[in-house]
Design an enzyme around this catalytic site. Structure first.
Site, PDB file in Angstrom:
ATOM      1  N   ASP A  66      59.661  82.629  65.211  1.00 24.53           N
ATOM      2  CA  ASP A  66      59.849  83.724  66.171  1.00 24.53           C
ATOM      3  C   ASP A  66      60.049  83.231  67.601  1.00 24.53           C
ATOM      4  O   ASP A  66      61.020  83.605  68.260  1.00 24.53           O
ATOM      5  CB  ASP A  66      58.692  84.723  66.082  1.00 24.53           C
ATOM      6  CG  ASP A  66      58.590  85.352  64.698  1.00 24.53           C
ATOM      7  OD1 ASP A  66      59.511  85.144  63.889  1.00 24.53           O
ATOM      8  OD2 ASP A  66      57.591  86.022  64.419  1.00 24.53           O
ATOM      9  N   THR A 107      58.611  80.652  55.010  1.00 29.90           N
ATOM     10  CA  THR A 107      58.998  79.249  54.805  1.00 29.90           C
ATOM     11  C   THR A 107      58.736  78.418  56.054  1.00 29.90           C
ATOM     12  O   THR A 107      58.605  77.202  55.963  1.00 29.90           O
ATOM     13  CB  THR A 107      60.503  79.146  54.463  1.00 29.90           C
ATOM     14  OG1 THR A 107      61.222  79.987  55.360  1.00 29.90           O
ATOM     15  CG2 THR A 107      60.779  79.576  53.036  1.00 29.90           C
ATOM     16  N   ASP A 108      58.655  79.081  57.230  1.00 32.49           N
ATOM     17  CA  ASP A 108      58.566  78.278  58.471  1.00 32.49           C
ATOM     18  C   ASP A 108      57.297  77.445  58.534  1.00 32.49           C
ATOM     19  O   ASP A 108      57.331  76.265  58.864  1.00 32.49           O
ATOM     20  CB  ASP A 108      58.781  79.134  59.737  1.00 32.49           C
ATOM     21  CG  ASP A 108      57.786  80.263  59.938  1.00 32.49           C
ATOM     22  OD1 ASP A 108      56.959  80.524  59.034  1.00 32.49           O
ATOM     23  OD2 ASP A 108      57.830  80.895  61.014  1.00 32.49           O
ATOM     24  N   GLY A 165      57.848  94.195  62.272  1.00 30.75           N
ATOM     25  CA  GLY A 165      58.354  92.908  61.792  1.00 30.75           C
ATOM     26  C   GLY A 165      59.539  92.410  62.594  1.00 30.75           C
ATOM     27  O   GLY A 165      60.285  91.555  62.135  1.00 30.75           O
ATOM     28  N   LEU A 166      59.716  92.941  63.804  1.00 30.54           N
ATOM     29  CA  LEU A 166      60.835  92.488  64.647  1.00 30.54           C
ATOM     30  C   LEU A 166      60.368  91.475  65.686  1.00 30.54           C
ATOM     31  O   LEU A 166      61.070  91.190  66.636  1.00 30.54           O
ATOM     32  CB  LEU A 166      61.499  93.682  65.350  1.00 30.54           C
ATOM     33  CG  LEU A 166      61.948  94.825  64.454  1.00 30.54           C
ATOM     34  CD1 LEU A 166      62.714  95.856  65.253  1.00 30.54           C
ATOM     35  CD2 LEU A 166      62.802  94.296  63.321  1.00 30.54           C
ATOM     36  N   SER A 167      59.153  90.998  65.510  1.00 35.69           N
ATOM     37  CA  SER A 167      58.597  89.963  66.363  1.00 35.69           C
ATOM     38  C   SER A 167      58.405  90.403  67.809  1.00 35.69           C
ATOM     39  O   SER A 167      58.822  89.720  68.742  1.00 35.69           O
ATOM     40  CB  SER A 167      59.469  88.712  66.310  1.00 35.69           C
ATOM     41  OG  SER A 167      58.936  87.717  67.125  1.00 35.69           O
ATOM     42  N   SER A 168      57.726  91.534  67.976  1.00 34.06           N
ATOM     43  CA  SER A 168      57.402  91.942  69.349  1.00 34.06           C
ATOM     44  C   SER A 168      56.406  90.956  69.949  1.00 34.06           C
ATOM     45  O   SER A 168      56.467  90.656  71.140  1.00 34.06           O
ATOM     46  CB  SER A 168      56.856  93.369  69.383  1.00 34.06           C
ATOM     47  OG  SER A 168      55.684  93.458  68.613  1.00 34.06           O
ATOM     48  N   SER A 169      55.499  90.412  69.123  1.00 31.04           N
ATOM     49  CA  SER A 169      54.517  89.482  69.693  1.00 31.04           C
ATOM     50  C   SER A 169      55.186  88.165  70.078  1.00 31.04           C
ATOM     51  O   SER A 169      54.880  87.603  71.135  1.00 31.04           O
ATOM     52  CB  SER A 169      53.348  89.259  68.739  1.00 31.04           C
ATOM     53  OG  SER A 169      53.820  88.911  67.472  1.00 31.04           O
TER      54      SER A 169
HETATM   55  C1  GLA Z   1      55.873  86.345  60.943  1.00 33.08           C
HETATM   56  C2  GLA Z   1      55.565  84.998  61.575  1.00 33.08           C
HETATM   57  C3  GLA Z   1      56.657  83.986  61.297  1.00 33.08           C
HETATM   58  C4  GLA Z   1      57.012  83.930  59.827  1.00 33.08           C
HETATM   59  C5  GLA Z   1      57.214  85.325  59.257  1.00 33.08           C
HETATM   60  C6  GLA Z   1      57.386  85.313  57.767  1.00 33.08           C
HETATM   61  O1  GLA Z   1      56.980  86.916  61.575  1.00 33.08           O
HETATM   62  O2  GLA Z   1      55.421  85.147  62.972  1.00 33.08           O
HETATM   63  O3  GLA Z   1      56.264  82.722  61.786  1.00 33.08           O
HETATM   64  O4  GLA Z   1      56.063  83.207  59.096  1.00 33.08           O
HETATM   65  O5  GLA Z   1      56.132  86.193  59.550  1.00 33.08           O
HETATM   66  O6  GLA Z   1      58.548  84.640  57.433  1.00 33.08           O
END
Ligand code: GLA
Length: 491
Positions: free
Chosen positions: A283, A149-150, A235-239
């Site tokens: 993120d 959604t972001d 999917g924990l946003s390491s980047s």
């Molecule tokens: C990744 C992206 C985010 C978001 C999610 C899905 O984590 O970095 O910006 O779009 O996928 O919600």
């Protein structure tokens, strides 16, 4: 082995790892402490290498620091369920081995961001032979709800977690760039800031640096060391954490002050441009601005944010990592974004944020219509979830999490069999409030909200059911919410 298993004697005569009532003289004299996390069923453990082999000094429930604190206070009983002695056990190689037991325990007692700060600093010193000029530590995140959604200018509800990346760096007099990481062996070196994508982790560092150079004057070269305890591809946003830690450290080293929203936009621009991932703002914004104990309800159009309280200690967040890493995830992610933009264009709207369910039949292309259906319904679920949190009614999240998963599976088509299996297994447990796939999709983690007392049983059930189906075990992470980026420190 029996002897070693009974406990160990650390430097300074401290006896650790003995169960109450055991004879301290049984302890080993010479030990070398290592730290392990995510053992087997996600037990954390403090391990010691003894003359007899590996011994777990303490482990089980609790974070490494809690276990270490209990050990240091000679209360090695908290949550100890498993004692493992196997050298084959997977320990995370990026976790360093301390000089001695006392140092290891002191080090463990420090909070998670301070550990990463220390690791980045000492890694830098070891790699380059002098101290860093600036250090920043940024957390990974969970997203309670609000997936994909972001970038549609919608709503998200993330929280930062106690997994971090630390970046230590120092500017050079010349244009050279040298990058090291405790996750990858090879060092990466360039004579000057590259203009082309390298296809590896260095791209995040280069991308952010290029964005800073473009907004300000081109800066000099630099040496940087990256320390991480965020799993990659889960999917924990390491980047996102790497982008943010690097941006904050680099801005500090160059004496530039930038508000959090602008720093987040800079990181997003690096991903969208140099890295080629058309991600949203969630993120980096979370890594920068989160507050422990709270989730952030973020409106990605106005960038207005509200901190809403997370469920209290009777509930816990469990991540079950499918350990599926999809090669094409990036391509598919970018494709989803294009489909959403196409759907908005058909409706004559600036973004799907403005779409209503009644508008959807106006989208002729069935794929685009389904993507839009997800975004519209997900935005409404985010607002309902935030409301449930405000009302301190965590159980209200359950149906929303399951509905989000179904929408991601059927309408947005970003789930996979492994993630669906984990959600189904979780849904079969009475202690589970709700579960759904989390992050970009095509693998990675399932987020499970669980009654804290039932977390062991839930893990076991998921591990067994998953192994029956896919002949491998998921990885579990028990996570807690933390504050956003640690204030940068120039040293
Ligand atoms: C990744 C992206 C985010 C978001 C999610 C899905 O984590 O970095 O910006 O779009 O996928 O919600």
């Amino acid at each position: 082995m029996e002897h070693a298993a009974r406990g160990a004697r650390a430097a300074g005569g401290l006896t650790i790892g003995l169960l109450p009532g055991d004879d301290p003289d049984d302890a080993n004299e010479h030990i070398d402490v290592a730290i392990a996390t995510g053992l087997g069923h996600a037990r954390n453990a403090v391990l010691a290498r003894t003359a007899d082999g590996m011994v777990a000094l303490g482990g089980g429930l609790g974070t490494l620091s809690e276990i270490a604190l209990a050990l240091r206070n000679r209360r090695p009983t908290i949550g100890i369920k498993t004692w493992r002695f196997d050298r084959q056990d997977r320990t995370e190689p990026e976790l360093p081995i301390a000089e001695n037991a006392t140092e290891a325990l002191d080090w463990l007692v420090m909070s998670a961001p301070h550990q990463l700060d220390e690791r980045a600093r000492s890694g830098f010193r070891q790699a380059f032979g002098y101290p860093p000029g600036a250090v920043a530590v940024a957390p990974g995140r969970i997203n309670i709800i609000g997936e994909h959604t972001d970038y549609n200018e919608g709503f998200v509800l993330p929280a930062a977690i106690d997994r971090h990346i630390g970046v230590a760096l120092r500017l050079r007099r010349d244009a050279r760039i040298a990058l090291r990481s405790d996750r990858y062996q090879a060092s990466v070196e360039f004579d000057a800031l590259p203009t082309r994508r390298q296809g590896n982790w260095a791209d995040y560092v280069i991308g952010v640096t290029r964005e800073i150079d473009q907004r300000y004057d081109p800066g000099p070269g630099f040496d940087a060391f990256v320390a991480s305890d965020i799993p990659v591809g889960s999917g924990l946003s390491s980047s996102g954490a790497l982008d943010v830690a690097n941006a904050v450290a680099m801005l500090a080293a160059r004496g530039i002050e930038l508000p959090a929203v602008e720093t987040a936009r800079l990181c997003q621009a690096a991903e969208n441009g140099f890295v080629g991932a058309h991600t949203g703002i969630m993120d980096p914004f979370t890594a920068l601005t989160a507050r422990g104990g709270n989730a952030i309800l973020l409106d990605c159009r106005s960038m207005r944010d509200e901190h809403v309280p997370l469920p209290d200690g009777r509930f816990a967040w469990l991540l079950a990592d499918s350990r599926v890493r999809h090669e094409l995830a990036l391509t598919a992610y970018n494709e989803r974004r294009r489909e959403c933009e196409a759907a908005a264009t058909v409706l004559g709207l600036p973004s799907l944020r403005d779409a209503r369910e009644a508008d959807l039949p106006g989208i002729a292309n069935p794929v685009e219509r389904r993507r839009a259906q997800h975004v519209v319904t997900e935005n409404s679920r985010v607002l309902q979830a935030a409301d449930a949190l405000r009302r301190r009614s965590p159980r209200g999240l359950g149906p929303l999490l399951y509905a989000s998963h179904e929408s991601l599976r059927l309408d947005f088509a970003v789930s996979c069999r492994e993630l669906d299996c984990l959600v189904e297994l979780a849904a079969g447990m009475p202690q589970v409030i709700g579960a759904r796939m989390m992050g970009g999709g095509f693998g990675g983690c399932v987020l499970v909200l669980v009654e804290a007392g039932g977390i062991d049983d839930v893990e076991q059930h998921l591990a067994e059911g998953y192994a029956d189906e896919f002949h491998k075990s998921p990885e579990f992470y028990r996570v807690r919410s933390v504050d956003g980026v640690m204030p940068e420190r120039t040293t």
